[in-house]
Motif scaffolding. Structure first.
Motif, mmCIF file in Angstrom:
data_model
loop_
_atom_site.group_PDB
_atom_site.id
_atom_site.type_symbol
_atom_site.label_atom_id
_atom_site.label_comp_id
_atom_site.label_asym_id
_atom_site.label_seq_id
_atom_site.Cartn_x
_atom_site.Cartn_y
_atom_site.Cartn_z
ATOM 1 N N LEU A 60 8.247 -22.244 -5.815
ATOM 2 C CA LEU A 60 8.095 -23.247 -4.756
ATOM 3 C C LEU A 60 7.304 -22.690 -3.574
ATOM 4 C CD1 LEU A 60 8.724 -26.154 -4.067
ATOM 5 C CD2 LEU A 60 10.973 -25.427 -3.271
ATOM 6 N N ALA A 61 7.536 -21.434 -3.225
ATOM 7 C CA ALA A 61 6.772 -20.816 -2.131
ATOM 8 C C ALA A 61 5.285 -20.809 -2.460
ATOM 9 C CB ALA A 61 7.274 -19.404 -1.861
ATOM 10 N N TYR A 62 4.952 -20.501 -3.701
ATOM 11 C CA TYR A 62 3.540 -20.516 -4.110
ATOM 12 C C TYR A 62 2.972 -21.931 -3.996
ATOM 13 C CZ TYR A 62 -0.727 -20.283 -6.796
ATOM 14 O OH TYR A 62 -2.044 -20.382 -7.174
ATOM 15 N N ALA A 63 3.716 -22.918 -4.466
ATOM 16 C CA ALA A 63 3.229 -24.304 -4.408
ATOM 17 C C ALA A 63 2.957 -24.726 -2.967
ATOM 18 C CB ALA A 63 4.244 -25.241 -5.059
ATOM 19 N N ILE A 64 3.831 -24.334 -2.061
ATOM 20 C CA ILE A 64 3.661 -24.675 -0.643
ATOM 21 C C ILE A 64 2.433 -23.969 -0.078
ATOM 22 C CG2 ILE A 64 4.675 -24.381 1.652
ATOM 23 C CD1 ILE A 64 7.445 -24.757 0.170
ATOM 24 N N ALA A 65 2.300 -22.692 -0.370
ATOM 25 C CA ALA A 65 1.150 -21.935 0.144
ATOM 26 C C ALA A 65 -0.152 -22.481 -0.433
ATOM 27 C CB ALA A 65 1.307 -20.447 -0.180
ATOM 28 N N GLU A 66 -0.162 -22.758 -1.727
ATOM 29 C CA GLU A 66 -1.374 -23.280 -2.365
ATOM 30 C C GLU A 66 -1.769 -24.634 -1.777
ATOM 31 O OE1 GLU A 66 -3.144 -23.657 -6.805
ATOM 32 O OE2 GLU A 66 -1.261 -24.714 -6.451
ATOM 33 N N ALA A 67 -0.789 -25.463 -1.464
ATOM 34 C CA ALA A 67 -1.079 -26.771 -0.889
ATOM 35 C C ALA A 67 -1.778 -26.652 0.469
ATOM 36 C CB ALA A 67 0.204 -27.580 -0.750
ATOM 37 N N GLN A 68 -1.593 -25.529 1.130
ATOM 38 C CA GLN A 68 -2.214 -25.321 2.439
ATOM 39 C C GLN A 68 -3.660 -24.832 2.336
ATOM 40 O OE1 GLN A 68 0.451 -27.139 3.821
ATOM 41 N NE2 GLN A 68 -0.558 -26.167 5.527
ATOM 42 N N SER A 69 -4.077 -24.419 1.149
ATOM 43 C CA SER A 69 -5.453 -23.926 1.010
ATOM 44 C C SER A 69 -6.412 -25.095 0.840
ATOM 45 C CB SER A 69 -5.569 -22.953 -0.164
ATOM 46 O OG SER A 69 -5.385 -23.629 -1.381
ATOM 47 N N LYS A 71 -8.907 -25.225 -1.278
ATOM 48 C CA LYS A 71 -9.261 -25.396 -2.686
ATOM 49 C C LYS A 71 -8.103 -24.916 -3.549
ATOM 50 C CE LYS A 71 -14.154 -24.548 -1.904
ATOM 51 N NZ LYS A 71 -15.268 -23.648 -2.152
ATOM 52 N N ARG A 72 -7.920 -25.562 -4.694
ATOM 53 C CA ARG A 72 -6.825 -25.185 -5.602
ATOM 54 C C ARG A 72 -6.907 -23.705 -5.949
ATOM 55 N NH1 ARG A 72 -6.409 -25.472 -11.296
ATOM 56 N NH2 ARG A 72 -4.230 -25.458 -11.903
ATOM 57 N N ALA A 73 -5.795 -23.029 -5.819
ATOM 58 C CA ALA A 73 -5.629 -21.603 -6.136
ATOM 59 C C ALA A 73 -6.400 -20.677 -5.202
ATOM 60 C CB ALA A 73 -5.979 -21.313 -7.591
ATOM 61 N N ALA A 74 -7.030 -21.225 -4.164
ATOM 62 C CA ALA A 74 -7.724 -20.384 -3.196
ATOM 63 C C ALA A 74 -6.713 -19.833 -2.193
ATOM 64 C CB ALA A 74 -8.796 -21.188 -2.465
ATOM 65 N N ARG A 75 -7.010 -18.673 -1.670
ATOM 66 C CA ARG A 75 -6.111 -18.047 -0.694
ATOM 67 C C ARG A 75 -6.085 -18.880 0.578
ATOM 68 N NH1 ARG A 75 -7.163 -14.025 3.341
ATOM 69 N NH2 ARG A 75 -9.263 -13.850 2.508
ATOM 70 N N PRO A 76 -4.886 -19.284 1.021
ATOM 71 C CA PRO A 76 -4.795 -20.064 2.252
ATOM 72 C C PRO A 76 -5.057 -19.198 3.488
ATOM 73 C CG PRO A 76 -2.635 -19.900 1.165
ATOM 74 C CD PRO A 76 -3.602 -19.116 0.358
ATOM 75 N N GLN A 77 -5.568 -19.826 4.513
ATOM 76 C CA GLN A 77 -5.771 -19.136 5.787
ATOM 77 C C GLN A 77 -4.438 -18.573 6.254
ATOM 78 O OE1 GLN A 77 -7.219 -21.710 8.885
ATOM 79 N NE2 GLN A 77 -7.149 -20.121 10.426
ATOM 80 N N GLY A 78 -4.461 -17.367 6.774
ATOM 81 C CA GLY A 78 -3.250 -16.753 7.293
ATOM 82 C C GLY A 78 -2.540 -15.848 6.308
#
Length: 146
Positions: A60-69, A71-78
């Motif tokens: 779930l943590a990954y899904a939340i972080a990915e949703a913030q990026s 592009k799909r599977a791209a590293r989110p800012q921060g």
């Protein structure tokens, strides 16, 4: 079976306090407010974390972080590169089973709960870093090779 019972209230409260402290620290340092959906998913993340559902917390943590990026599977800012690679690899091992080499086992539920809790804590910190990106980014997790 400890994994199927609600943790004692003192453990639940300790986990909840840690989770809420992480949120407060990241929100104070972060630049943006999370979306409505991200906030709703964080409530579920807090529930599974407090319950001790460690693999679910990582996923779930990954899904939340990915949703913030952007592009799909791209590293989110921060989120630091090392943290993102670690979280993505662990999430992938959990959701894409490798026959004969399971990433998470019944034995882990009994014998490696402390290790999986540590991994879940790191994943939660990374999710908060994605939700509240600090102006200069950085590494959110504690250890590089878990």
């Amino acid at each position: 079976m400890d994994q199927l019972e609600r943790p004692p209230e003192i453990i639940w409260d300790d986990r909840r306090a840690w989770f809420e402290d992480q949120e407060a620290q990241h929100a104070a340092a972060g630049a943006a407010a999370p979306s409505e959906q991200a906030c709703a998913l964080m409530i579920d993340l807090q529930a599974v974390f407090c319950a001790g559902a460690w693999a679910a917390a990582v996923i779930l943590a990954y899904a939340i972080a990915e949703a913030q990026s952007s592009k799909r599977a791209a590293r989110p800012q921060g989120v630091g590169e090392g943290d993102w690679k670690w979280l993505r690899a662990l999430r992938n091992r959990l959701v894409h089973e490798n026959p004969g080499k399971a990433a998470f086992t019944v034995e882990d539920q009994w014998m490696r709960r402390a290790l999986w809790e540590e991994r879940a804590r790191r994943a939660v910190a990374i999710a908060f870093a994605a939700l509240y990106p600090a102006p200069q980014g950085g590494e959110a997790g504690q250890k590089a090779d878990q």
